[in-house]
Scaffold this active site. Structure first.
Site, PDB file in Angstrom:
ATOM      1  N   ASN A 109      31.766  -5.042  -5.744  1.00 17.22           N
ATOM      2  CA  ASN A 109      31.423  -5.797  -4.531  1.00 17.22           C
ATOM      3  C   ASN A 109      32.615  -5.782  -3.594  1.00 17.22           C
ATOM      4  O   ASN A 109      33.760  -5.685  -4.029  1.00 17.22           O
ATOM      5  CB  ASN A 109      31.081  -7.251  -4.899  1.00 17.22           C
ATOM      6  CG  ASN A 109      30.691  -8.064  -3.677  1.00 17.22           C
ATOM      7  OD1 ASN A 109      29.936  -7.598  -2.822  1.00 17.22           O
ATOM      8  ND2 ASN A 109      31.208  -9.280  -3.565  1.00 17.22           N
ATOM      9  N   HIS A 111      34.372  -8.066  -0.473  1.00 18.38           N
ATOM     10  CA  HIS A 111      34.342  -9.404   0.132  1.00 18.38           C
ATOM     11  C   HIS A 111      35.422  -9.471   1.217  1.00 18.38           C
ATOM     12  O   HIS A 111      36.553  -9.028   0.987  1.00 18.38           O
ATOM     13  CB  HIS A 111      34.577 -10.466  -0.944  1.00 18.38           C
ATOM     14  CG  HIS A 111      34.486 -11.840  -0.402  1.00 18.38           C
ATOM     15  ND1 HIS A 111      33.284 -12.431  -0.053  1.00 18.38           N
ATOM     16  CD2 HIS A 111      35.454 -12.744  -0.081  1.00 18.38           C
ATOM     17  CE1 HIS A 111      33.513 -13.635   0.432  1.00 18.38           C
ATOM     18  NE2 HIS A 111      34.819 -13.845   0.416  1.00 18.38           N
TER      19      HIS A 111
END
Ligand code: GAR
Length: 204
Positions: A109, A111
């Site tokens: 991921n 971020h």
């Protein structure tokens, strides 16, 4: 050849940077499918234009999470396709623990903050409101908690006195587009080991 699935919810600029990096030969893998929880996501149009297969999966009614049936459907899709790595690129829902356990392969991921600072929504606004002088972005492995798993790469960016939310977002995004494809390369090529929470990168 290893296969990548990219999960998106919105604009898809990180997705585009990953597809471009692949096309430019940064890593050797096929971008097999782009999956979205949002049928109107701009990212889906961009992926189609770039020749990548797309799939929309109705995620259920609850914001921020995926229903059990949707999670199973997505899991079934990635397992059937023998996906080696999933990249969440602006995918705004928590991945279920059961999904992570069954998939077993890396899920990454990105971020837009230097985690563990400012997890969750509106990370850039959180940083601006807090008054930090440096922020940035983080690529990490996904675990069952939000914006939490072991950190693969981070990049810092300065916060200037005259920054607006938009100018700060843009500065961070530029770095996101650099470190996300690079992190994918490191993971695909197995150039790391994990010691507890620590990802030791060994790119020799
Ligand atoms: C990016 O800034 C990404 O870091 C962020 O959403 C944006 C998606 O933009 N993700 C998160 O906040 C996840 N917690 P994009 O669709 O243009 O890649």
């Amino acid at each position: 050849m290893k296969k990548i699935a990219i999960f998106v919810s919105g604009r898809g600029s990180n997705m585009v940077s990953i597809i471009k990096a692949q096309k430019n030969g940064l890593f050797s893998a096929k971008i097999d499918v782009v999956i979205s929880d949002n049928k109107d996501a701009e990212a889906l149009k961009k992926a189609t234009r770039m020749g990548i297969e797309t799939k929309y999966i109705y995620p259920g009614d609850k914001k921020g999470t995926i229903s059990k049936s949707a999670s199973n459907l997505i899991l079934d899709t990635v397992l059937k396709r023998d996906i080696s790595l999933i990249a969440l690129a602006g995918f705004m829902r928590i991945i279920k623990r059961s999904f992570i356990k069954t998939f077993k392969r890396p899920i990454l991921n990105i971020h837009p903050s230097l985690l563990p600072s400012f997890p969750g929504l509106d990370a850039q606004r959180q940083a601006l409101d807090y008054g930090v002088k440096i922020t940035g972005c983080t690529v990490h492995f996904v675990d069952e908690y939000m914006d939490h798993g072991p950190i693969i790469l981070q990049a810092s960016v300065p916060v200037f006195n005259n920054d607006t939310l938009e100018s700060l977002k843009q500065r961070i995004l530029k770095m996101e587009h650099k470190i996300y494809p690079e992190a994918i390369r490191l993971v695909l090529e197995n150039k790391y080991r994990i010691e507890g929470r620590k990802v030791v990168v060994e790119d020799t």
